[in-house]
Every structure is written in structure tokens, then in C-alpha cells.
Design an enzyme around this catalytic site. Structure first.
Site, PDB file in Angstrom:
ATOM      1  N   TYR A 152      58.503  42.830  73.445  1.00  9.40           N
ATOM      2  CA  TYR A 152      58.687  41.795  73.665  1.00  9.40           C
ATOM      3  C   TYR A 152      60.561  42.100  73.667  1.00  9.40           C
ATOM      4  CZ  TYR A 152      61.594  37.715  76.854  1.00  9.40           C
ATOM      5  OH  TYR A 152      62.405  36.767  77.114  1.00  9.40           O
ATOM      6  N   LYS A 204      57.142  39.105  80.414  1.00  8.65           N
ATOM      7  CA  LYS A 204      56.465  37.529  80.694  1.00  8.65           C
ATOM      8  C   LYS A 204      55.782  37.716  80.672  1.00  8.65           C
ATOM      9  CE  LYS A 204      61.186  36.175  79.863  1.00  8.65           C
ATOM     10  NZ  LYS A 204      61.087  35.035  78.905  1.00  8.65           N
TER      11      LYS A 204
END
Length: 611
Positions: free
Chosen positions: A113, A185
């Protein structure tokens, strides 16, 4: 091999108990990331599924595979190379990928991420190897429904993340590279909350790009045109939302990294119609509100008494203000306009008042300009005037929270809650060490990025203590909200459901037991946090009458409800494979989930939906 679970909820469709039906064999099986176990396939599975001759002879454990994968990961020269390695691993073996991440969460979270995923998105067209997800083209709006329909039947998709790539992770317009934020995500929803990875769909709405570097890059893979806006853009978004709802009526839609002018507008338009969520607006607001609630609890203050100043009134700051306002409404039983009086927004021109240039979401928080008259509207003057007990920074103005400002705030409240949230670290309004020093260790601090613990003479009789700084990381809240929405099959995601999620998170604050501990739990315990958040979301959905009434949800018993949730969370373990014949197999058993174009009747289904 993980032992079979024994659970009274094992009959549920998403239950992770017992064996997995499998109707494929040989290389077809090994090419499916959801069935492939590589060297961990047992002797029995190799016999049953025609794998002899396709694998080395040694049968290894998942733990051995994780060890090997970590060694391979460690040889990559930089974080972007490590990110690319992990992407490749996910395409081969989903269980191994998520188990590796789970075992090395602290080290790898920033690689899968932010900030490394931002680097991958910027280099999407250069590191591209194979597509993942659904690419929709604004110049072919009439194809949107057909292109989505390739991804399965109505019951196949639980969670959709969609981005138009305009405002990615603080790095701006990345065009078609936005598909990777949708992918990332969704990986976090599985890692943090057990959303089944083969029941998700990443989508990018390719509307062109205003990024000149991409437009001038011969390798750029998206539409080589300026970003489309206005009526055609709105029609494109609407066609996507309506098609997604018709094709996958159980799916929860997560909007991600839309531009400032569109993020809130799109969310506000569709919230009354479909179960949807925007992490940049609501996720940031929820995790920040949880930190505020924990801070107020530690300082023996109540939410109803909050006086909040938000420095930076963009989508993040406004989202936080909205969540705090809604929580005040729920706490005090008053209207939104009355609750907004306890919140002051400051942007580039200073305090937002009725004579400021305002967008729709800011208007409710604007203060009467006649009441302020000729008073200075700077941050320092506002703090001196309104005496807030909570200060939040979402301005991206480095060092905006000066010593003078922090000391002024500390004059009026014994334990100020101060949250400099701007990312990356170099844009923080202040660093925790300074805030704690300027308040003699009294401030309750959380930040938008990780910071090292701070030592200072703030214990009894000047004893040195170490204060651990909490991080307002959306990943401790948005996966749990999504899990609760998916499992309850909610028709809408209401304000009260979001407040319930926040309370679930705030109740787990380590600072409630130790005032030197962080205000929020970390990602190291995120799956347990997600269970609690999902529990509160599901309970509230039932109370609000928006949960699927056909589900037998044990909403009145917290222990039972948590068990009901846990048994439906996907885990990175090798469950036994059970051979089934193709003519009686589900699409999952035939390795057709998350595989586009595997249905012969896709076109017919699309025509049926359009009718």
C-alpha cells in the site's frame, strides 16, 4: 493443512469451514491462484487431480513456502521491485500471498500500500505485465454493462472498488493506472477483514488524464486524451453504478481516489440509493473520529462537549467534519446544523464564514461573517477565540502548527487532542515530539503516518516515559465497515452505521488502558479490529432495518454475532480439496470466479439486464 472447523454456522454460503469443491484438474488447477498450492499439494491431491508429473516430488507445508517466498522477496533490490514480486505471487497462489503478508504485516504493509503502491501506480504502464480487473472506457459508455457482465453472475461479486484515477494517494492524476489503487484496496479488505478475494472486482473508469507526463509517454496504456468532465462524465459514472447494481445486486461499491470536485458529489448522489462508501471522505472521517473519541475518553471529556478546529477544508477535512457532526447528532439528539456550530473549518483564506467562497459541503460549517466582523481569521486567532479541545490538520502545510499555536490551545484544555494528518510525513503540520514537548506531554496525539515513540519527562515526579504515537490508518476501519456491509447484505450504508463502526474502533483504543499507549490499535491486530467494527455495523444495519431480512443474523448476542462473522472471513490456509464433477459444480468449483468471459451466456445475460 488447517484442520476443518466445527461451527454451527458452517452452512452459510461464505463459510470457510470444511473442504473446497474443485472440478478442475492438472494445469488448469495449477493456473488458478485460488486452487493452486504448488509444492504443498498433498499426495492424495496429486493423485485425485492429475498433478503427478506437474510438480516436484517433495510435499511441503505452507510455512515452508512462506519461508521460501520471504527469502525471494528479500532479494529484491528496492520496494517497487518487492511490490512487483508480490503482485506476481498473488497471481499464482492467493493463499501463499496473503499468508506471507499476514506473517510480515509490519514490514510489508507499506510495500503493498502507501507509499510504494503509489510508485507502482505512477509506473503502471512501464511495469505492466498482465491486466487485473475491469477497464471501462468513457468513449464506449454503451459497452459498460456488457464489459461488467463478463465478471460473473449476480451472486458472484460481493465487493467492488472503483476509481477514476484523478487523485491517487496524494500523487494526483494517474489515469488508467488508477486500476492499481482498486486492486490494492481490495487486497487490504482480504488481508484486514477476510473479504473473499475471488468475490471482489477492481474497476477503473478511464476518462482520460490531465497528466502531461502520461499524455506524452509513448508507453502509456490509457486513453491518450484530456480528462472528460461534465455531463458525459456523469453519464459514464451513472452507467457504471446502475449496471453494477443490476448485474451484481449484492455488491457493495467502494469509491476510491476520485477528484476533489467529484468525490463528495458522487457519494452524496448515490448514498440514498445503493450501499456505497468513499474511503477518502468517510474512511478518513471514521478513523479520525475514533481517535478523537478515544482521546476525549482518556481526557475525561464527552463528545457532546467537543469544540473542533479543522485546518484544511478539502475532501479529507470536510469528511472528518461530517463524521464528527453526525456523531454529535447521534450523541445529543440535535439537528445537523446545530451540531455543526461546534466545528470550525479553516482553509487558505482563513476561517470559513458566510462571505467565503464555499462549496456545497462546506456551507453548513460556515460561521456567520457578521459575528466575526473584523476579527483576524487566522488559525492562531481562531484557536484563541473559540478555545477548542480538538485540533486536526489536513492542510498539507508543513509546520503549520507552530509552538505559539499549540501552547495557545493547551492554555484552554488540560489534555488537548491534536491530530496532524497530512501525508506524506514531510507535509505534517507538526511532529509528535514537538507537540508533546510544547504541551509538557499532556497532548493526545495521532498522526497520518507512522512515527517513532517519543521520550520525555512527563511521568510522575518528572520520570521519563515513552509515549507511543497512534496512526490514523484507514485500514483499521474501512475493511471492517465493508465486511459488515457485505455480510448483512445491507441496502444502504447509513450515518448511524458509520458512527457505530467508529464506536467499535474507539472502544479498542490501547490508550484506554495505558495513557502512554497509542489512541488507535495498529494493523498488527487489524483482523480482530475488523471483527469488532463489522459487529457494530451489522447490529446497526439490523436496527435500522436495512439488513437483508432473509438472513438469520444473531444480532442480539455479541458473542454469537462475532462467531457468525468470523466463520465467514476468508483465511490464508490450505483447506482440503474435494473432487466434484463439472456438471454438478458451482462456478467457484470450476475456477470461474474472478475470471472474465468464462460464461457462454454473458451476452444473453447482459441483454436481459438491459431489458
Amino acid at each position: 493443512m488447517s484442520p476443518p472447523k466445527s461451527n454451527k454456522y458452517s452452512h452459510l454460503p461464505l463459510s470457510t469451514s470444511g473442504p473446497i469443491d474443485c472440478a478442475v484438474r492438472g494445469t488448469v488447477l495449477l493456473n488458478s491462484p485460488f486452487f493452486n498450492r504448488g509444492s504443498a499439494h498433498t499426495i492424495e491431491e496429486r493423485e485425485e487431480f492429475g498433478l503427478y508429473g506437474l510438480l516436484p516430488q517433495s510435499v511441503q507445508t505452507l510455512e515452508q513456502q512462506v519461508h521460501r517466498a520471504y527469502e525471494q522477496y528479500s532479494t529484491r533490490k528496492d520496494d517497487l521491485a518487492k511490490n512487483t514480486f508480490l503482485t506476481s505471487l498473488k497471481e499464482q497462489n492467493a493463499v501463499l500471498y496473503y499468508r506471507l503478508l499476514q506473517d510480515h504485516m509490519g514490514e510489508m504493509f507499506s510495500v503493498v500500500y502507501t507509499p510504494t503502491e503509489g510508485d507502482a501506480i505512477q509506473n503502471f504502464s512501464r511495469i505492466f505485465r498482465r491486466p487485473e480487473g475491469c477497464f471501462l472506457n468513457i468513449n464506449n459508455i454503451e459497452r459498460v454493462s456488457q464489459d461488467l457482465a463478463q465478471w460473473g453472475r449476480p451472486e458472484d461479486i460481493d465487493y467492488i472498488v472503483v476509481s477514476d484515477g484523478e487523485e491517487i494517494l496524494g500523487i494526483g492524476d494517474q489515469g488508467v493506472g488508477g486500476i492499481l489503487i482498486s486492486v490494492a484496496k481490495l487486497a487490504l479488505t482480504t488481508l484486514c477483514a477476510g473479504i473473499h478475494p475471488n468475490r471482489t472486482l477492481p474497476v477503473v473508469l478511464d476518462c482520460g488524464t490531465d497528466n502531461e507526463n502520461l499524455l506524452n509517454d509513448d508507453l502509456y496504456l490509457g486513453l491518450r486524451q484530456k480528462r472528460v468532465r461534465g455531463e458525459k462524465y456523469d453519464k459514464f459514472v451513472d452507467e457504471f453504478v446502475q449496471s453494477a447494481r443490476k448485474l451484481f445486486p449484492k455488491a457493495y461499491i467502494h469509491f476510491e481516489d476520485f477528484g476533489l470536485t467529484n468525490a463528495r458529489r458522487i457519494l452524496d448522489h448515490y448514498r440514498p440509493e445503493v450501499p456505497c462508501f468513499n474511503d477518502d471522505v468517510q474512511g478518513t472521517g471514521c478513523v479520525t473520529l475514533a481517535a478523537i473519541m478515544a482521546g476525549l475518553h482518556v481526557s475525561k471529556q464527552k463528545l457532546e462537549d467537543i469544540r473542533l478546529v479543522v485546518f484544511g477544508a478539502g475532501s479529507a477535512g470536510l469528511g472528518i467534519a461530517d463524521q464528527v457532526r453526525d456523531a454529535i447528532v447521534a450523541e445529543k439528539g440535535i439537528g445537523k446544523e446545530e451540531a455543526a456550530k461546534q466545528i470550525w473549518l479553516i482553509d487558505k483564506p482563513g476561517l470559513l464564514t458566510t462571505d467565503s467562497e464555499l462549496d456545497g459541503g462546506q456551507k453548513i460549517f460556515a460561521k456567520d461573517s457578521s459575528e466575526w466582523g473584523d476579527k483576524d481569521r487566522s488559525l492562531h486567532s481562531v484557536i484563541k477565540e473559540v478555545k477548542p479541545n480538538v485540533l486536526i490538520g489536513t492542510s498539507t502545510v508543513p509546520k503549520a502548527f507552530t509552538e505559539e499555536i499549540i501552547r495557545e490551545m493547551a492554555k484552554h484544555t488540560p489534555r488537548p487532542v491534536i491530530l496532524p494528518l497530512s501525508n506524506p510525513t514531510r507535509l505534517h503540520e507538526a511532529v509528535p515530539e514537538d507537540i508533546l514537548r510544547w504541551t509538557d506531554g499532556k497532548a493526545l496525539v495521532a498522526t497520518g503516518s507512522p512515527f517513532e515513540p517519543v521520550k520525555g519527562p512527563w511521568g510522575e515526579d518528572g520520570k521519563e516515559v515513552t509515549v507511543k504515537v497512534g496512526e490514523c490508518n484507514n485500514s483499521v476501519v474501512f475493511p471492517g465497515i465493508g465486511l459488515g456491509a457485505v455480510l448483512s447484505r445491507t441496502r444502504l450504508l447509513t450515518d448511524k452505521m458509520l458512527v457505530a463502526a467508529v464506536r467499535g474502533l474507539a472502544d479498542l483504543s490501547p490508550a484506554l488502558k495505558d495513557n502512554t499507549a497509542p489512541l488507535l490499535p495498529g494493523v498488527d491486530v487489524v483482523r480482530d479490529v475488523s471483527v469488532r467494527v463489522a459487529r457494530e455495523v451489522v447490529k446497526c444495519a439490523v436496527e435500522e432495518g436495512v439488513a437483508d431480512e432473509g438472513l438469520d443474523i444473531p444480532a442480539h448476542n455479541d458473542k454469537e454475532l462475532e462467531e457468525w462473522i468470523r466463520v465467514q472471513m476468508w483465511e490464508p490456509v490450505y483447506r482440503p480439496l474435494r473432487r466434484v464433477e463439472s456438471n454438478e459444480a458451482s462456478r467457484e468449483a470450476k475456477a470461474e470466479l474472478k475470471v472474465a468471459g468464462s460464461l457462454e451466456d454473458v451476452g444473453e445475460e447482459t441483454r436481459r439486464v438491459k431489458e
